[in-house]
Design a protein around this motif. Structure first.
Motif, PDB file in Angstrom:
ATOM      1  N   LYS A  84      -4.225  -2.835   4.400  1.00  0.00           N
ATOM      2  CA  LYS A  84      -5.251  -2.385   3.470  1.00  0.00           C
ATOM      3  C   LYS A  84      -6.181  -1.432   4.211  1.00  0.00           C
ATOM      4  O   LYS A  84      -6.669  -1.742   5.295  1.00  0.00           O
ATOM      5  CB  LYS A  84      -6.045  -3.585   2.940  1.00  0.00           C
ATOM      6  CG  LYS A  84      -7.202  -3.210   2.025  1.00  0.00           C
ATOM      7  CD  LYS A  84      -7.946  -4.461   1.583  1.00  0.00           C
ATOM      8  CE  LYS A  84      -9.139  -4.126   0.687  1.00  0.00           C
ATOM      9  NZ  LYS A  84      -9.867  -5.358   0.264  1.00  0.00           N
ATOM     10  N   SER A  93      -5.519 -10.315   1.623  1.00  0.00           N
ATOM     11  CA  SER A  93      -5.909  -8.919   1.847  1.00  0.00           C
ATOM     12  C   SER A  93      -5.242  -7.934   0.903  1.00  0.00           C
ATOM     13  O   SER A  93      -5.622  -6.761   0.873  1.00  0.00           O
ATOM     14  CB  SER A  93      -5.579  -8.517   3.296  1.00  0.00           C
ATOM     15  OG  SER A  93      -6.253  -9.330   4.223  1.00  0.00           O
ATOM     16  N   SER A  94      -4.238  -8.377   0.152  1.00  0.00           N
ATOM     17  CA  SER A  94      -3.439  -7.415  -0.610  1.00  0.00           C
ATOM     18  C   SER A  94      -3.554  -7.579  -2.118  1.00  0.00           C
ATOM     19  O   SER A  94      -2.776  -6.963  -2.861  1.00  0.00           O
ATOM     20  CB  SER A  94      -1.964  -7.526  -0.216  1.00  0.00           C
ATOM     21  OG  SER A  94      -1.409  -8.758  -0.656  1.00  0.00           O
TER      22      SER A  94
END
Length: 395
Positions: free
Chosen positions: A98, A60-61
């Protein structure tokens, strides 16, 4: 003698920085920043206290690029335009969250073009030019409010229960002449236009953004703003009154634009580029970034191809100009210094280094902490690396 000097300075800038609506106040306390010829500096003597931060990589990053970095409550807020999202990291680089709300719905944005922080309310403000809205989230990324605007937002700052919108410089953006012809627009709590500040002196310019010429931080509710090509830098106080805070005094071999030349400056893609022409003629163009640190101010004089930096020491009023093309020392360190400054804090600067640039620089760096960090933390799936450093004022 001092009163006479300030009187002469005030009279000069009365003509070069015309008052509008009695909102621009010229104070005897305006600070003079001398523009001197460039100082010869070795990069190893100039950049000090280097620290490094690795941003955690998860599914997710993973960042495509870093467009903006802001810092609030020991967290990094990073805008990645490629992925159209904001990422929150802890100060040590650990991933937190996020923020991605892409879509066509009433609580979704189409494209984030800018992100700013409201330090007082601890909010994040996103501007979406496509839907003409701003999105407000809390410091953890939870949506607080969405405000519909009647104009295209650019850089929106929260100010004393109101907002300020900074005009980017593009022509024919606003239907209102008052908005079109002024650099700063005051909005009420609902985002409705109330009034404006600082007349736009270069009405012919196109695609020359003025929004990088702003500096504000969590310690002060005042902000600094420099209109494009102006030799005045304004402080905007919490009452939205503009005072001249700094003025440039040219003591160098370069030339500065006079008011008539400022009005004629244009950049129209593939048609006109008087910016490039003036730079070739030996002009130093006051079109760049302002960084207001604890002990210094750092001004970027951005021409078309050859930017110059002015480092101003607040305690002494001394200033030095640095030409990065004439800086000596390790070439890789010089290249890091020339990357875009993303944020400042205290007397520290923050920049981001992409993995591709790390591959290019790592073998050229001298042995030490920075080289070891690059070697150990750069992989094909790594995030850009954050470099934190100070600049030592040249003696």
């Amino acid at each position: 003698m001092r009163q006479i000097l300030f009187m002469l300075i005030s009279l000069f800038f009365l003509f070069s920085c015309k008052r509008e609506k009695n909102q621009d106040v010229y104070s005897e306390d305006a600070k003079i920043v001398d523009i001197n010829n460039p100082t010869s500096v070795a990069i190893e003597d100039f950049i000090t206290d280097v620290d490094t931060i690795r941003l955690e990589v998860t599914d997710s990053s993973l960042l495509g690029d870093i467009h903006q970095i802001h810092i609030m409550n020991d967290k990094f807020y990073i805008l990645d335009i490629k992925s159209n999202a904001v990422f929150i990291f802890a100060r040590n680089g650990d991933f937190i969250k996020k923020i991605s709300r892409v879509g066509q719905g009433p609580l979704e944005y189409i494209k984030i073009n800018n992100m700013e922080l409201d330090y007082k309310q601890k909010h994040i403000i996103f501007s979406d030019t496509f839907s003409r809205r701003i999105f407000i989230c809390d410091e953890y990324g939870e949506l607080v409010d969405v405000k519909n605007l009647s104009f295209i937002p650019n850089v929106i700052l929260a100010r004393n229960n109101n907002y300020l919108n900074f005009y980017a410089g593009y022509q024919k953006v606003y239907d209102s002449k008052e908005m079109e012809n002024f650099n700063i627009h005051i909005l009420d709590d609902n985002g409705k236009f109330i009034s404006s500040l600082l007349e736009n002196k270069t009405p012919l310019r196109i695609d020359v953004a003025s929004t990088s010429c702003i500096d504000y931080d969590s310690q002060s509710e005042d902000l600094l703003f420099q209109p494009v090509f102006s030799n005045c830098i304004y402080k905007i106080d919490t009452n939205n009154v503009a005072h001249v805070e700094y003025v440039f005094r040219n003591k160098s071999e370069y030339k500065l634009l006079n008011p008539n030349e400022q009005k004629k400056m244009t950049y129209i893609y593939d048609i006109e580029n008087t910016i490039l022409e003036k730079e070739k003629e030996g002009y130093l163009l006051s079109w760049g970034s302002i960084f207001n640190l604890d002990d210094y101010c750092f001004f970027v004089m951005r021409g078309w191809n050859y930017p110059k930096y002015i480092y101003y020491e607040k305690a002494t009023g001394r200033s030095v100009m640095i030409d990065p093309n004439k800086m000596t020392g390790n070439s890789a360190l010089r290249q890091i210094f020339e990357t875009t400054i993303r944020q400042t804090e205290g007397n520290y600067f923050y920049t981001s280094i992409s993995s591709l640039l790390v591959d290019e620089l790592v073998e050229k760096l001298p042995e030490g902490k920075l080289k070891t960090f690059f070697q150990n933390n750069n992989t094909v799936d790594s995030n850009p690396l954050i470099i934190k450093y100070k600049m030592k004022f040249p003696q």
